[in-house]
Scaffold this motif. Structure first.
Motif, PDB file in Angstrom:
ATOM      1  N   GLN A 286      56.921  42.345  36.633  1.00 22.31           N
ATOM      2  CA  GLN A 286      56.283  42.031  37.908  1.00 22.31           C
ATOM      3  C   GLN A 286      55.356  40.804  37.770  1.00 22.31           C
ATOM      4  N   LEU A 287      54.631  40.778  36.683  1.00 19.45           N
ATOM      5  CA  LEU A 287      53.773  39.615  36.435  1.00 19.45           C
ATOM      6  C   LEU A 287      54.588  38.325  36.310  1.00 19.45           C
ATOM      7  N   ASN A 288      55.724  38.409  35.650  1.00 15.52           N
ATOM      8  CA  ASN A 288      56.596  37.244  35.501  1.00 15.52           C
ATOM      9  C   ASN A 288      57.101  36.775  36.857  1.00 15.52           C
ATOM     10  N   ASN A 289      57.432  37.742  37.735  1.00 12.40           N
ATOM     11  CA  ASN A 289      57.895  37.385  39.078  1.00 12.40           C
ATOM     12  C   ASN A 289      56.785  36.685  39.875  1.00 12.40           C
ATOM     13  N   ASP A 290      55.542  37.233  39.744  1.00 14.85           N
ATOM     14  CA  ASP A 290      54.421  36.600  40.455  1.00 14.85           C
ATOM     15  C   ASP A 290      54.201  35.160  39.975  1.00 14.85           C
ATOM     16  N   ALA A 291      54.254  34.934  38.679  1.00 15.12           N
ATOM     17  CA  ALA A 291      54.093  33.586  38.139  1.00 15.12           C
ATOM     18  C   ALA A 291      55.185  32.655  38.631  1.00 15.12           C
ATOM     19  N   MET A 292      56.410  33.189  38.711  1.00 17.39           N
ATOM     20  CA  MET A 292      57.528  32.381  39.180  1.00 17.39           C
ATOM     21  C   MET A 292      57.342  31.992  40.653  1.00 17.39           C
ATOM     22  N   VAL A 293      56.817  32.919  41.463  1.00 18.83           N
ATOM     23  CA  VAL A 293      56.553  32.615  42.867  1.00 18.83           C
ATOM     24  C   VAL A 293      55.480  31.525  42.984  1.00 18.83           C
ATOM     25  N   ALA A 294      54.426  31.626  42.152  1.00 26.77           N
ATOM     26  CA  ALA A 294      53.378  30.598  42.163  1.00 26.77           C
ATOM     27  C   ALA A 294      53.937  29.230  41.777  1.00 26.77           C
ATOM     28  N   GLU A 295      54.840  29.216  40.783  1.00 29.59           N
ATOM     29  CA  GLU A 295      55.477  27.971  40.388  1.00 29.59           C
ATOM     30  C   GLU A 295      56.249  27.375  41.555  1.00 29.59           C
ATOM     31  N   LEU A 296      56.969  28.242  42.277  1.00 33.76           N
ATOM     32  CA  LEU A 296      57.731  27.755  43.426  1.00 33.76           C
ATOM     33  C   LEU A 296      56.811  27.191  44.502  1.00 33.76           C
ATOM     34  N   MET A 297      55.650  27.826  44.726  1.00 33.97           N
ATOM     35  CA  MET A 297      54.705  27.331  45.717  1.00 33.97           C
ATOM     36  C   MET A 297      54.142  25.958  45.308  1.00 33.97           C
ATOM     37  N   LYS A 298      53.816  25.856  44.016  1.00 32.91           N
ATOM     38  CA  LYS A 298      53.323  24.560  43.539  1.00 32.91           C
ATOM     39  C   LYS A 298      54.383  23.483  43.687  1.00 32.91           C
ATOM     40  N   ALA A 299      55.603  23.799  43.348  1.00 35.30           N
ATOM     41  CA  ALA A 299      56.694  22.836  43.493  1.00 35.30           C
ATOM     42  C   ALA A 299      56.866  22.434  44.941  1.00 35.30           C
ATOM     43  N   GLU A 300      56.727  23.410  45.852  1.00 38.06           N
ATOM     44  CA  GLU A 300      56.862  23.096  47.275  1.00 38.06           C
ATOM     45  C   GLU A 300      55.739  22.168  47.746  1.00 38.06           C
ATOM     46  N   GLU A 301      54.489  22.411  47.262  1.00 37.33           N
ATOM     47  CA  GLU A 301      53.379  21.528  47.631  1.00 37.33           C
ATOM     48  C   GLU A 301      53.594  20.118  47.092  1.00 37.33           C
ATOM     49  N   PHE A 302      54.089  20.028  45.859  1.00 40.86           N
ATOM     50  CA  PHE A 302      54.403  18.723  45.280  1.00 40.86           C
ATOM     51  C   PHE A 302      55.467  18.000  46.093  1.00 40.86           C
ATOM     52  N   GLN A 303      56.500  18.756  46.517  1.00 40.61           N
ATOM     53  CA  GLN A 303      57.547  18.166  47.355  1.00 40.61           C
ATOM     54  C   GLN A 303      56.957  17.633  48.656  1.00 40.61           C
ATOM     55  N   ARG A 304      56.032  18.396  49.231  1.00 41.58           N
ATOM     56  CA  ARG A 304      55.426  17.952  50.486  1.00 41.58           C
ATOM     57  C   ARG A 304      54.640  16.646  50.273  1.00 41.58           C
ATOM     58  N   GLN A 305      53.839  16.590  49.189  1.00 36.31           N
ATOM     59  CA  GLN A 305      53.073  15.374  48.912  1.00 36.31           C
ATOM     60  C   GLN A 305      53.990  14.187  48.643  1.00 36.31           C
ATOM     61  N   ALA A 306      55.059  14.391  47.896  1.00 30.88           N
ATOM     62  CA  ALA A 306      56.006  13.311  47.626  1.00 30.88           C
ATOM     63  C   ALA A 306      56.650  12.816  48.909  1.00 30.88           C
ATOM     64  N   PHE A 307      56.984  13.764  49.759  1.00 30.72           N
ATOM     65  CA  PHE A 307      57.583  13.364  51.040  1.00 30.72           C
ATOM     66  C   PHE A 307      56.578  12.580  51.888  1.00 30.72           C
ATOM     67  N   GLU A 308      55.279  13.002  51.856  1.00 34.16           N
ATOM     68  CA  GLU A 308      54.269  12.296  52.631  1.00 34.16           C
ATOM     69  C   GLU A 308      54.095  10.857  52.126  1.00 34.16           C
ATOM     70  N   MET A 309      54.031  10.656  50.808  1.00 35.49           N
ATOM     71  CA  MET A 309      53.915   9.310  50.249  1.00 35.49           C
ATOM     72  C   MET A 309      55.140   8.462  50.566  1.00 35.49           C
ATOM     73  N   LEU A 310      56.338   9.042  50.456  1.00 37.06           N
ATOM     74  CA  LEU A 310      57.555   8.299  50.757  1.00 37.06           C
ATOM     75  C   LEU A 310      57.618   7.932  52.228  1.00 37.06           C
ATOM     76  N   LEU A 311      57.158   8.850  53.065  1.00 35.36           N
ATOM     77  CA  LEU A 311      57.167   8.572  54.497  1.00 35.36           C
ATOM     78  C   LEU A 311      56.246   7.404  54.831  1.00 35.36           C
ATOM     79  N   LEU A 312      55.047   7.379  54.201  1.00 37.44           N
ATOM     80  CA  LEU A 312      54.131   6.263  54.442  1.00 37.44           C
ATOM     81  C   LEU A 312      54.708   4.944  53.949  1.00 37.44           C
ATOM     82  N   SER A 313      55.382   4.988  52.797  1.00 37.29           N
ATOM     83  CA  SER A 313      55.942   3.753  52.249  1.00 37.29           C
ATOM     84  C   SER A 313      57.164   3.282  53.023  1.00 37.29           C
ATOM     85  N   LYS A 314      57.905   4.217  53.637  1.00 34.72           N
ATOM     86  CA  LYS A 314      59.103   3.848  54.389  1.00 34.72           C
ATOM     87  C   LYS A 314      58.803   3.507  55.836  1.00 34.72           C
TER      88      LYS A 314
END
Length: 743
Positions: free
Chosen positions: A441-469
């Motif tokens: 269960q702990l491993n699953n929780d950590a994996m979910v947190a990793e996915l959330m962090k990855a999603e936030e990173f994706q959002r920031q990358a998209f925001e920077m790309l949008l500003l540059s484009k």
């Protein structure tokens, strides 16, 4: 001549005369001779002195001098020499050729005086008691203003020579006949009244006989009354009759004394001749020195005149140079004003065109979003996702779930056997299973947190790309950069204008700066509005993500990447490998589309310069240097390969394009105009900070538009140092983010 005039004539030389250098040297020489020479003479003649040097009389006493010669000077008194009583041993006193109007009575106390020379003075009378000089044998008062002789003169029983010529004396005392020793009497015979002129013309014997007849005594010749020349005479009664032997002795003694006196006079003449030669030599030396001094003075004057002429010429040259520099500065200011006017007009025109184009793009964007809302293309876009890491991670999760299911099946199969073996074993197994499930269960929780962090990173990358484009945001940023550079140039022009004090009534430069500052502020507000609009769009997209699919940000990122025109993608794919290799080595991967638009070949690449790269849009100075450096390395490598292979490598002949050719993409039309304007107005700000005078100015003040301070000095400022206006906004021009500091 009245007394007042005579006094005036006596005193004027004393007041006006100043001893010359040669006379001073002669006086020092005479004083030295008097001290060192054994001769009994103290000679200070022709020394141009107006008073007797201090201590002269005491020096005569100490050195036992018998003759004091002060002739041919400017003396009018004997008071400066000391006490006259110190001259008791004096036998000769020569004062002729001076300015005496009277002789002090103290002279009559020199009892041993035998010769007194007072010729050529301004004497009006002689001392009343001059008869006390019983040893006086020679008295000369020629060339004075005497009117009579004192009555006591008849008491001089040793007087042999008397010269009273060139005076105003017309009568002689009757008792002068009592001076039996008088041998020589010099007078103006034609002017005499007593005795008569006819008597005086016949000589001293006739004069003495006439005076003796008046006094009732017998005349006796002076030869019967011979005295010693050096010793004081022994006065004897007139009635005494000297013997023949005593007369012969006196005559021999007188002859001896005369010979000694003549020898002494000869020595004095030789000494005087020698002194005259020395004086003449000194005068010639002084004349030569004066000539040399005059020549040196004339040379110095000529050198000063030449130096003054050179100085005037240099000042004139500097003035002309200053005028030329001032004219050049005024011309430069005029060019800056004209350039600013052209820039404002171009920016206004560009801004109007960009607004129309952005309105069209906004309309197209709205239509596209409506189509996205109507038609769901999620499944198709999932096929193009490049999410290898996410899939691998999902495979790990599936594998772990499968292993967990296998463990559960094994547990069910052996459950009965375990329960049969022992209750303790069952409890232990149950505990192990519980701990394993908890860890999972702990491993699953950590994996979910990793996915959330990855999603936030994706959002920031998209925001920077949008500003540059985003074209509008990019266009606004470039225009802001151009305006900042232009304001920096205007500020430098104002500082130079102020430094040379080029005052003029034309305030066009200040008006242009204010217009540029207002336009910059407006563009910054538009850029902030555009950023807010993009953020709102992101919020809308995030809302759709929550309602739609889980990988929404990856899909949007991929969509932006896929929006690149197919023609540009084809151009990038057709770039030569050598060009791509040079750009990758230099770290200029982001500029591959720009090189693709210009269709740069390897041959064109090898001929690029720093200005060509800047016109193509490579604004980073370090990146331009890196590209040029790798181009040079590529040329060296190709030459080495050519030398090793001994053959020329053949390349495809591609039509060479001008690196500065305009962009063909419609989306970059505004960038073309911006690059063209930036070519004209972009400058490097090298103006030093007006506060610390050390760092370069890199902070822009609004609303005035001045660029005059560095970042460290502008921190606490509330007023512009140049125009003293309020600072509403500070812009750090060195930071790539163009950050704002609002007050």
């Amino acid at each position: 001549m009245n007394p007042d005039n005579s006094i005036h004539q006596i005193n004027m030389p004393k007041l006006l005369h100043r001893q010359s250098e040669s006379a001073r040297k002669r006086m020092e020489h005479c004083q030295y001779l008097a001290t060192e020479s054994p001769e009994p003479t103290y000679d200070l003649s022709r020394c141009e002195i107006s008073e007797v040097p201090s201590g002269t009389f005491s020096m005569c006493k100490v050195l036992r001098k018998e003759a004091l010669i002060l002739s041919e000077n400017f003396l009018s008194s004997l008071s400066g020499g000391g006490n006259i009583k110190d001259l008791a041993m004096l036998r000769v006193l020569d004062l002729h050729g001076n300015k005496f109007s009277e002789i002090p009575d103290a002279v009559t106390d020199i009892s041993g005086l035998q010769v007194l020379a007072l010729d050529n003075n301004n004497l009006k009378k002689l001392p009343r008691d001059i008869g006390k000089l019983q040893a006086l044998q020679t008295l000369s008062v020629k060339g004075n203003q005497l009117k009579e002789l004192p009555g006591s003169i008849v008491q001089m029983k040793s007087l042999r020579s008397l010269d009273i010529s060139v005076n105003k004396i017309k009568e002689l005392p009757s008792k002068l006949c009592y001076i039996r020793t008088l041998e020589t009497l010099t007078l103006d015979a034609n002017n005499m009244k007593h005795p008569l002129a006819s008597v005086c013309i016949r000589g001293i014997e006739a004069i003495m006989k006439s005076l003796c007849g008046e006094c009732g005594i017998d005349y006796s010749p002076p030869s019967q009354h011979v005295l010693s020349v050096l010793d004081p005479p022994k006065i004897s009664p007139v009635t005494d009759k000297p013997s023949l032997q005593s007369l012969e002795q006196e005559e021999a003694s007188l002859s001896n004394s005369i010979m000694q006196y003549e020898k002494l006079q000869g020595k004095k003449r030789l000494e005087r001749v020698r002194m005259e030669k020395e004086l003449e030599e000194m005068e010639r030396d002084q004349a030569r020195l004066m000539i040399q001094t005059d020549q040196r003075h004339m040379g110095l004057l000529k050198a000063l005149e030449k130096e003054q002429a050179d100085l005037d010429s240099g000042i004139k040259t500097l003035q002309e140079r200053s005028d030329i520099e001032k004219q050049n500065l005024l011309a430069m200011l005029h060019d800056v004003e004209k350039q600013s006017t052209d820039l404002v007009e171009q920016l206004l025109e560009m801004n109007e065109k960009a607004r129309k184009k952005e309105a069209l793009l906004d309309q197209l964007e709205k239509e596209r979003m409506e189509l996205d809302a109507t038609f769901s293309v999620i499944a198709e876009e999932h096929d193009f996702l490049r999410e290898r890491d996410i899939l691998d991670f999902m495979q790990v999760i599936v594998k772990e779930n499968y292993e967990l299911e296998q463990l559960r099946n094994t547990y069910d199969k052996h459950k009965e056997n375990i329960r049969k073996k022992a209750e303790d074993s069952e409890n232990e197994a149950f505990d192990q299973l519980s701990s394993h499930l908890q860890a999972k269960q702990l491993n699953n929780d950590a994996m979910v947190a990793e996915l959330m962090k990855a999603e936030e990173f994706q959002r920031q990358a998209f925001e920077m790309l949008l500003l540059s484009k985003d074209a509008k945001h990019k266009r606004l940023t470039e225009e802001i950069y151009m305006l900042q550079q232009q304001l920096a140039e205007v500020t430098m022009a104002e500082l130079e204008k102020r430094s040379v004090k080029a005052e003029s009534a034309n305030i066009t430069l200040e008006q242009k700066r204010e217009e540029l500052a207002a336009l910059l502020k407006q563009l910054m507000i538009e850029r902030e509005d555009r950023e807010e609009e993009l953020k709102k769009r992101l919020l809308e997209m995030e809302q759709r993500r929550e309602d739609d699919v889980q990988d929404y940000w990856l899909i949007q990122f991929q969509r932006l990447m896929d929006r690149k025109p197919q023609a540009l993608i084809d151009q990038e794919n057709h770039l030569e490998l050598s060009v791509l290799e040079i750009l990758e080595r230099a770290g200029a991967d982001d500029y591959i589309p720009k090189f693709a638009r210009h269709r740069v070949t390897i041959e064109t690449m090898l001929q690029l310069t720093d200005s060509n790269l800047k016109e193509m849009g490579v604004h980073e100075l370090g990146l331009r240097h890196a590209i040029l450096s790798h181009i040079s390395e590529f040329i060296k490598e190709r030459e080495m390969a050519s030398v090793k292979a001994k053959e020329i490598e053949s390349n495809e002949t591609v039509p060479r394009m001008n690196p500065t050719a305009p962009f063909m993409d419609e989306d970059s039309a505004s960038a073309v105009a911006a690059a063209t304007v930036m070519k004209e107005v972009t400058v490097r700000v090298n103006a030093e900070c007006v506060i610390c005078m050390e760092n370069n100015s890199d902070v822009l003040f609004l609303n005035c538009g001045h660029v005059c301070c560095c970042g460290s000095c502008s921190g606490s400022l509330r007023l512009c140092p140049l125009c003293r206006s309020d600072i509403h906004t500070k812009i750090n021009m060195q930071k790539s983010s163009q950050s704002l500091v609002s007050l």
